[in-house]
Design a protein around this motif. Structure first.
Motif, mmCIF file in Angstrom:
data_model
loop_
_atom_site.group_PDB
_atom_site.id
_atom_site.type_symbol
_atom_site.label_atom_id
_atom_site.label_comp_id
_atom_site.label_asym_id
_atom_site.label_seq_id
_atom_site.Cartn_x
_atom_site.Cartn_y
_atom_site.Cartn_z
ATOM 1 N N HIS B 23 0.815 -1.211 0.000
ATOM 2 C CA HIS B 23 0.000 0.000 0.000
ATOM 3 C C HIS B 23 0.852 1.265 0.000
ATOM 4 O O HIS B 23 1.030 1.897 1.046
ATOM 5 C CB HIS B 23 -0.952 -0.011 1.202
ATOM 6 C CG HIS B 23 -1.879 -1.188 1.206
ATOM 7 N ND1 HIS B 23 -2.903 -1.312 0.288
ATOM 8 C CD2 HIS B 23 -1.931 -2.297 1.971
ATOM 9 C CE1 HIS B 23 -3.553 -2.455 0.509
ATOM 10 N NE2 HIS B 23 -2.982 -3.072 1.511
ATOM 11 N N PRO B 24 1.333 1.642 -1.171
ATOM 12 C CA PRO B 24 2.149 2.865 -1.242
ATOM 13 C C PRO B 24 1.361 4.122 -0.858
ATOM 14 O O PRO B 24 1.968 5.162 -0.603
ATOM 15 C CB PRO B 24 2.580 2.912 -2.716
ATOM 16 C CG PRO B 24 1.641 2.000 -3.440
ATOM 17 C CD PRO B 24 1.217 0.965 -2.456
ATOM 18 N N GLU B 25 0.036 4.005 -0.805
ATOM 19 C CA GLU B 25 -0.780 5.154 -0.415
ATOM 20 C C GLU B 25 -0.787 5.367 1.101
ATOM 21 O O GLU B 25 -1.378 6.340 1.597
ATOM 22 C CB GLU B 25 -2.213 4.997 -0.953
ATOM 23 C CG GLU B 25 -3.072 3.946 -0.255
ATOM 24 C CD GLU B 25 -2.861 2.506 -0.741
ATOM 25 O OE1 GLU B 25 -1.834 2.232 -1.399
ATOM 26 O OE2 GLU B 25 -3.724 1.646 -0.436
ATOM 27 N N LEU B 26 -0.130 4.467 1.833
ATOM 28 C CA LEU B 26 -0.016 4.611 3.285
ATOM 29 C C LEU B 26 1.447 4.819 3.673
ATOM 30 O O LEU B 26 2.348 4.305 3.021
ATOM 31 C CB LEU B 26 -0.531 3.343 3.995
ATOM 32 C CG LEU B 26 -1.973 2.927 3.725
ATOM 33 C CD1 LEU B 26 -2.283 1.620 4.438
ATOM 34 C CD2 LEU B 26 -2.943 4.027 4.159
ATOM 35 N N THR B 27 1.655 5.577 4.752
ATOM 36 C CA THR B 27 2.987 5.678 5.333
ATOM 37 C C THR B 27 3.012 4.767 6.552
ATOM 38 O O THR B 27 2.198 4.935 7.456
ATOM 39 C CB THR B 27 3.276 7.128 5.782
ATOM 40 O OG1 THR B 27 3.150 7.980 4.644
ATOM 41 C CG2 THR B 27 4.679 7.248 6.348
ATOM 42 N N VAL B 28 3.909 3.800 6.535
ATOM 43 C CA VAL B 28 3.949 2.834 7.626
ATOM 44 C C VAL B 28 5.263 3.006 8.391
ATOM 45 O O VAL B 28 6.338 2.822 7.826
ATOM 46 C CB VAL B 28 3.835 1.387 7.097
ATOM 47 C CG1 VAL B 28 3.869 0.398 8.257
ATOM 48 C CG2 VAL B 28 2.553 1.221 6.293
ATOM 49 N N ASP B 29 5.140 3.390 9.649
ATOM 50 C CA ASP B 29 6.315 3.473 10.519
ATOM 51 C C ASP B 29 6.386 2.141 11.274
ATOM 52 O O ASP B 29 5.694 1.945 12.276
ATOM 53 C CB ASP B 29 6.145 4.661 11.473
ATOM 54 C CG ASP B 29 7.348 4.851 12.385
ATOM 55 O OD1 ASP B 29 8.126 3.878 12.576
ATOM 56 O OD2 ASP B 29 7.514 5.960 12.925
ATOM 57 N N VAL B 30 7.217 1.242 10.738
ATOM 58 C CA VAL B 30 7.246 -0.117 11.290
ATOM 59 C C VAL B 30 7.811 -0.110 12.706
ATOM 60 O O VAL B 30 7.300 -0.789 13.598
ATOM 61 C CB VAL B 30 8.075 -1.050 10.376
ATOM 62 C CG1 VAL B 30 8.195 -2.441 10.985
ATOM 63 C CG2 VAL B 30 7.429 -1.140 8.992
ATOM 64 N N ALA B 40 -1.347 12.838 4.885
ATOM 65 C CA ALA B 40 -1.591 13.483 6.189
ATOM 66 C C ALA B 40 -0.444 14.417 6.550
ATOM 67 O O ALA B 40 0.688 14.151 6.168
ATOM 68 C CB ALA B 40 -1.741 12.414 7.272
ATOM 69 N N PRO B 41 -0.710 15.493 7.302
ATOM 70 C CA PRO B 41 -2.033 15.951 7.692
ATOM 71 C C PRO B 41 -2.758 16.622 6.529
ATOM 72 O O PRO B 41 -2.142 17.361 5.753
ATOM 73 C CB PRO B 41 -1.738 16.968 8.793
ATOM 74 C CG PRO B 41 -0.365 17.497 8.485
ATOM 75 C CD PRO B 41 0.366 16.357 7.819
ATOM 76 N N LEU B 69 -10.162 6.559 8.487
ATOM 77 C CA LEU B 69 -9.152 6.969 9.467
ATOM 78 C C LEU B 69 -7.980 7.698 8.809
ATOM 79 O O LEU B 69 -7.614 7.415 7.666
ATOM 80 C CB LEU B 69 -8.596 5.746 10.198
ATOM 81 C CG LEU B 69 -9.552 4.951 11.081
ATOM 82 C CD1 LEU B 69 -8.819 3.747 11.677
ATOM 83 C CD2 LEU B 69 -10.139 5.821 12.180
ATOM 84 N N ASP B 70 -7.357 8.595 9.593
ATOM 85 C CA ASP B 70 -6.104 9.204 9.148
ATOM 86 C C ASP B 70 -4.911 8.382 9.628
ATOM 87 O O ASP B 70 -3.860 8.410 8.990
ATOM 88 C CB ASP B 70 -6.003 10.636 9.672
ATOM 89 C CG ASP B 70 -7.047 11.521 9.032
ATOM 90 O OD1 ASP B 70 -6.716 12.203 8.051
ATOM 91 O OD2 ASP B 70 -8.206 11.489 9.473
ATOM 92 N N ALA B 71 -5.089 7.697 10.743
ATOM 93 C CA ALA B 71 -3.984 6.881 11.258
ATOM 94 C C ALA B 71 -4.515 5.779 12.156
ATOM 95 O O ALA B 71 -5.597 5.884 12.728
ATOM 96 C CB ALA B 71 -2.998 7.753 12.045
ATOM 97 N N ALA B 72 -3.735 4.710 12.240
ATOM 98 C CA ALA B 72 -4.045 3.603 13.140
ATOM 99 C C ALA B 72 -2.786 3.185 13.881
ATOM 100 O O ALA B 72 -1.679 3.271 13.352
ATOM 101 C CB ALA B 72 -4.593 2.414 12.355
ATOM 102 N N CYS B 73 -2.985 2.727 15.126
ATOM 103 C CA CYS B 73 -1.876 2.276 15.967
ATOM 104 C C CYS B 73 -2.125 0.827 16.346
ATOM 105 O O CYS B 73 -2.976 0.547 17.190
ATOM 106 C CB CYS B 73 -1.823 3.083 17.261
ATOM 107 S SG CYS B 73 -1.942 4.852 17.017
ATOM 108 N N ALA B 91 0.090 13.524 16.228
ATOM 109 C CA ALA B 91 0.964 14.571 15.695
ATOM 110 C C ALA B 91 1.059 14.486 14.173
ATOM 111 O O ALA B 91 1.123 15.502 13.474
ATOM 112 C CB ALA B 91 2.355 14.456 16.325
ATOM 113 N N ALA B 92 1.038 13.262 13.655
ATOM 114 C CA ALA B 92 1.179 13.076 12.200
ATOM 115 C C ALA B 92 -0.053 13.522 11.436
ATOM 116 O O ALA B 92 0.043 13.885 10.258
ATOM 117 C CB ALA B 92 1.475 11.605 11.891
#
Lengths: 330, 330
Positions: B23-30, B40-41, B69-73, B91-92
């Protein structure tokens, strides 16, 4: 038996009633077992029809809609639909521009789609057929002469569906479907057997702590059994089996497919390993699809399908699609 | 152990690497375990953040994208994420217009999101929180004071996400999220237990031939065990349990959800029975969604969530959404 069913005899009819209730954009003929996009036949468009045994959902009924199939014919679980269903489907979607049958390579499906093509031609419908036989695991297996048709079916239906949606003539839609199949290879792995409603017990015996490499989507035997492997080892084996046969010299589409009971969490982890192997082998991945798309009831396991693409195939892959099981667009 | 994993310790990180690749449309901080929509934002938009234990996919990471959603944890399997993840996510995605935390009612999640809200406020981010507690099966259970949050989370995230996408201010997005939760009720049924990677064996013991009515999405005990029931009987029980508490006097959205290992063929058959009961009880269904959306690893079973809607909620439900797990639009 841990099944969410009434009785085995009504599983397919019950499911079709449920599809009808959830998807007003589809016309579902429960008695005759044909699922058709509601706006069919679409003027000046080749009609795409597929079908096969039930138990592989969302394939095929979940792929009916704009940009993909015009109709699907579900058979009993793991059993070919009958020619009458296919002829009805062809008649429902033919705009006069002809119909393409997309047939997975299993003996029953091939026989019945062949007979249906003759019957439809008798009714004045022009029919072409393309056979999907992408599974490199084995040649000649239960149900099959030649290679089995598995994950590539999704690529064929999506890409040929996009070309049909653009108004291409039957021979071009047929040619691209054939090209997608020839550019695709698959390999599947079972971590557990599946249980059909009619049998009520696992279709084969896979002891805990073992897996089957090269499994078919009906639980047909694969290449070999081994002691349980890690996700990394399975990815190495499956991807190498595909690449040995495909030898791509251009970017690929990757389908990292779940057999049904493997959690999405695990499938995405497996995708990381698939991408790692592909990178190590120098294969560039244009697009990746991860999820349960060509399933085998409640089987745990996965398969990898790669399709080598050029600009045209990639453009058609990216074209809008609006079906219950696959959906994206502008 | 029939799992497609490397080692239990890396399951979540492996999955996040797989999400990033697909999913290149998402930024994933592994490393920090935060999944964020790439744009985002988004200017002048309230940010929506959710999260919870892993093992319920596509919830929540699969619901990140325009219109939801804008982000998930993601936390460890069946374990709350930590406040640091939530603060990073806030913050992101904060455009200056504030952030809404969508929190399923489990003790760990509530504690950690509460702490994260305080920390984020300290950093100058305006935060509101909404608690999802839709499961009518039991009050106070393992992990929970009050009712558990389950299927309604999807309705809250989708509808609040659509309103946020329109540019509504935080108090309105918060209010509609609260209203969706108050208008929703769920009931779940297990046909098998699930197996966490860390434990490697079923989380509870459910003998063959029995089911558990009112199961939680982590296998928490429900209301009662019974001998196996038919799809029809399960639909009667589950829908009546929901209606007894919801008593809708307007059309509903229906989510007919799979727990993970139940085939789509069975889920659609179950949907037919759910629609039958609703019809018999005089409840009108505006929209139906069938599939594996709020799962419990490899548990076999299903849940029913109903959300009573008015014109505004229905319009927001129908609004375009583009996430890995839920996607439709113009």
């Amino acid at each position: 038996m841990r099944m969410l069913i009434n009785v085995p005899e009504t599983v397919v009819a019950d499911a079709l009633r449920g599809v009808a209730a959830a998807h007003p954009e589809l016309t579902v003929d429960v008695d005759n077992r044909v699922v058709v996009r509601r706006d069919a036949p679409v003027a000046d468009k080749v009609g795409l029809v597929s079908g096969g045994g039930s138990g592989h959902e969302p394939l095929h009924g979940g792929f009916v809609g704009p940009g993909m199939l015009d109709a699907a014919c579900p058979g009993e679980v793991f059993t070919s639909p009958v020619p009458d269903q296919m002829v009805r489907a062809a008649a429902a979607v033919d705009s006069g521009k002809g119909v393409l049958f997309i047939v997975k390579n299993y003996t029953g499906d091939v026989l019945n789609f062949t007979m249906a093509a003759e019957l439809a031609e008798d009714e004045g419908i022009q029919v072409a057929s393309v056979l999907v036989d992408d599974d490199v695991a084995v040649t000649d297996s239960t149900f099959t002469a030649g290679r089995r048709g598995t994950g590539a079916t999704l690529f064929v239906e999506k890409i040929a569906g996009a070309l049909a949606e653009e108004g291409a003539p039957l021979e071009k839609v047929e040619a691209i479907a054939r090209r997608v199949n020839e550019s695709s290879r698959s390999f599947g792995v079972a971590l557990s057997a599946c249980t059909t409603p009619a049998k009520g017990s696992p279709t084969f015996d896979l002891p805990a702590g073992e897996l089957e490499l090269g499994i078919g989507i009906h639980g047909e035997p694969g290449r070999e059994r081994r002691a349980m492997m890690t996700s990394r080892e399975i990815a190495d084996f499956a991807v190498d089996a595909v690449l040995e046969d495909l030898r791509p010299d251009a970017p690929v589409l990757a389908l990292v497919n779940g057999m049904g009971a493997t959690p999405l969490l695990e499938l995405y982890g497996f995708n990381a390993e698939v991408q790692r192997v592909l990178g190590e082998r120098g294969v560039s991945v244009a697009r990746t699809l991860v999820g349960n798309y060509v399933t085998s009831l409640d089987m745990a396991g996965c398969s990898v399908t790669l399709c080598q693409v050029d600009e045209e195939l990639l453009r058609l892959w990216d074209a809008p699609v609006a079906t219950p099981g696959l959906r994206w667009g502008r």
